[in-house]
Design a protein around this motif. Structure first.
Motif, PDB file in Angstrom:
ATOM      1  N   ALA A 307       0.818  -1.214   0.000  1.00  0.00           N
ATOM      2  CA  ALA A 307       0.000   0.000   0.000  1.00  0.00           C
ATOM      3  C   ALA A 307       0.850   1.261   0.000  1.00  0.00           C
ATOM      4  N   HIS A 308       2.076   1.161   0.506  1.00  0.00           N
ATOM      5  CA  HIS A 308       2.949   2.326   0.583  1.00  0.00           C
ATOM      6  C   HIS A 308       4.166   2.189  -0.337  1.00  0.00           C
ATOM      7  N   ALA A 309       4.023   1.395  -1.400  1.00  0.00           N
ATOM      8  CA  ALA A 309       5.144   1.184  -2.317  1.00  0.00           C
ATOM      9  C   ALA A 309       5.659   2.489  -2.898  1.00  0.00           C
ATOM     10  N   HIS A 310       4.727   3.390  -3.273  1.00  0.00           N
ATOM     11  CA  HIS A 310       5.141   4.657  -3.881  1.00  0.00           C
ATOM     12  C   HIS A 310       5.923   5.507  -2.883  1.00  0.00           C
ATOM     13  N   ARG A 311       5.590   5.409  -1.603  1.00  0.00           N
ATOM     14  CA  ARG A 311       6.316   6.179  -0.586  1.00  0.00           C
ATOM     15  C   ARG A 311       7.745   5.655  -0.438  1.00  0.00           C
ATOM     16  N   TYR A 312       7.884   4.332  -0.420  1.00  0.00           N
ATOM     17  CA  TYR A 312       9.220   3.745  -0.362  1.00  0.00           C
ATOM     18  C   TYR A 312      10.024   4.090  -1.618  1.00  0.00           C
ATOM     19  N   ALA A 313       9.353   4.100  -2.776  1.00  0.00           N
ATOM     20  CA  ALA A 313      10.037   4.415  -4.027  1.00  0.00           C
ATOM     21  C   ALA A 313      10.591   5.835  -4.001  1.00  0.00           C
ATOM     22  N   ARG A 314       9.820   6.774  -3.461  1.00  0.00           N
ATOM     23  CA  ARG A 314      10.307   8.146  -3.367  1.00  0.00           C
ATOM     24  C   ARG A 314      11.516   8.241  -2.437  1.00  0.00           C
TER      25      ARG A 314
END
Length: 448
Positions: A307-314
């Motif tokens: 659910a927080h993949a985009h946050r980790y990617a940033r």
């Protein structure tokens, strides 16, 4: 316990240490830095190994050892079916099925390794003359087959450690391997043992397999199962097979270009140009491995918390911007002096090539993030297509442009390919990084 509001934050050296400890308390960052350190360790020990080998063994022995180790590595890569990437992707949420997934990767890779290495060994014994550098006696052929299997397990262990979010063990393991390999390289040279280069490269792996396996299955794996049992999501065989099919196809295409390109350069431009290409290719490969290590940590962490993949990617992108990209700029600036270490002819013929390759690292980061995103979505067909396009265009572009551009054609073609691919996938990557909410409202990844 949180720090009281009235107590000032640490400053100076104490503040820096406190900041480092806070950074390493985040599993994503801790594993990212561990994999970056592992890339540096492997690169340094790899360079030292061949420098010492060149000063310790006759040129013929070094050439045969290099050919045999390269052949072993190639067979190992092709017979692993890229299972390592599957472990990184699916182990974080495999729960009670984690052990079975690791054992499945071991069994499949070992079986295919025996078949593939056995076929290569028979070919080298039967169809290569005794004086040929690739000829293998039957005893050596058996050791070659065993080495392929052991090397595959060695690599799968690193992937399993990454998938279990225990990457801190990887640079330690490979550091020990690098030291023992160097010691054996010198020690074997003082004996009557033949094929000292190949022996020193492969024998330390045998000694490391057992303790790392015990650590993995007796300590780390039970801890991981206990921590993930409540929200486990084991992968089914159909999803695993589909994932590995696309990923493996991409790996084959990538190997096709990376392995064939030096041969193509020698065939089109001569052996001297092939020699000048080697250090530039080595540095470029190291930078790609550095980026791959960082994105592997992203895959393991985001697979645990999709659910927080985009946050980790940033968060990972910021670390790439602070490490990989500045390193590429520095290497591009010091390229003439770096290549001078190899000789004046290398500086004169490969400086601009190395600079072009370092510039191409920038758009390649965008492509790497896209490939990471598709892995997390279990869509590996795009990976295969991207790496097929890269391979075909690189080989075809160099074949067409080597006349007017010479060795620099490799750099120009690589840069253009990466820019075009980055422009094609960039909008998708940007949307992924943004997620559904304002990026500024997202906190840093949670600490463990």
């Amino acid at each position: 316990m949180s720090r009281p509001a009235t107590e000032p934050a640490p400053t100076g050296l104490r503040g820096r240490i406190h900041g480092i400890r806070r950074e390493l308390a985040v599993p994503l960052y801790r594993n990212t830095y561990a994999l970056m350190l592992n890339t540096a360790v492997n690169s340094v020990f790899g360079l030292l190994y061949w420098v010492v080998a060149a000063r310790t063994y006759p040129d013929v022995e070094v050439g045969r050892g290099n050919a045999l180790t390269s052949l072993m590595l190639l067979v190992s890569v092709l017979t692993q079916l890229n299972f390592g990437q599957a472990l990184i992707r699916f182990l974080p949420r495999a729960g009670t099925a984690s052990g079975r997934l690791i054992l499945l990767s071991y069994a499949v890779s070992s079986g295919l390794g025996i078949l593939g290495a056995g076929g290569v060994a028979v070919y080298c014994h039967v169809f290569r003359d005794v004086g040929d550098p690739l000829h293998m006696s039957w005893p050596f052929a058996l050791w070659f087959v065993a080495s392929v299997v052991i090397w595959s397990l060695f690599n799968l262990q690193d992937a399993a450690l990454t998938g279990l979010r225990e990457s801190l063990w990887i640079p330690l393991e490979n550091g020990i391997y690098g030291i023992v390999k160097l010691i054996l390289l010198v020690a074997v040279a003082q004996t009557a043992v033949s094929d000292g280069v190949f022996t020193s490269w492969t024998l330390p792996v045998v000694a490391l397999i057992v303790p790392v396996t015990l650590l993995l299955f007796r300590r780390l794996l039970p801890r991981h199962v206990a921590a993930t049992r409540a929200d486990q999501e084991p992968v089914d065989r159909r999803t695993l097979a589909r994932y590995m099919a696309g990923d493996y196809a991409g790996q084959v295409f990538n190997q096709m270009s990376s392995t064939f390109l030096p041969v193509l350069i020698v065939g089109l431009m001569g052996p001297e140009e092939g020699a000048y290409f080697l250090p530039a290719q080595t540095v470029f490969t190291a930078m790609n491995l550095l980026t791959m290590g960082i994105t592997s940590s992203l895959v393991a962490e985001a697979a645990r918390d999709p659910a927080h993949a985009h946050r980790y990617a940033r968060a990972v992108l910021r670390r790439i911007a602070l490490t990989v990209l500045p390193a590429s700029v520095v290497i591009a600036l010091v390229a003439p002096w770096l290549l001078q270490l190899y000789g004046t002819q290398y500086r004169e013929n490969a400086t601009f090539l190395l600079q072009l390759l370092m510039i191409s690292v920038f758009p390649r980061v965008v492509v790497s993030l896209y490939m990471t995103m598709t892995r997390l979505e279990n869509r590996t067909a795009p990976l295969a297509w991207i790496q097929l396009v890269q391979s075909v265009l690189l080989i075809g572009g160099v074949a067409v442009l080597h006349g007017p551009l010479g060795l620099d054609s490799v750099g120009w073609v690589t840069l253009v390919i990466e820019i075009v691919l980055a422009l094609a996938v960039g909008p998708v990557v940007v949307r992924w990084l943004r997620g559904q909410r304002d990026p500024r409202s997202q906190p840093e990844p949670a600490r463990s």
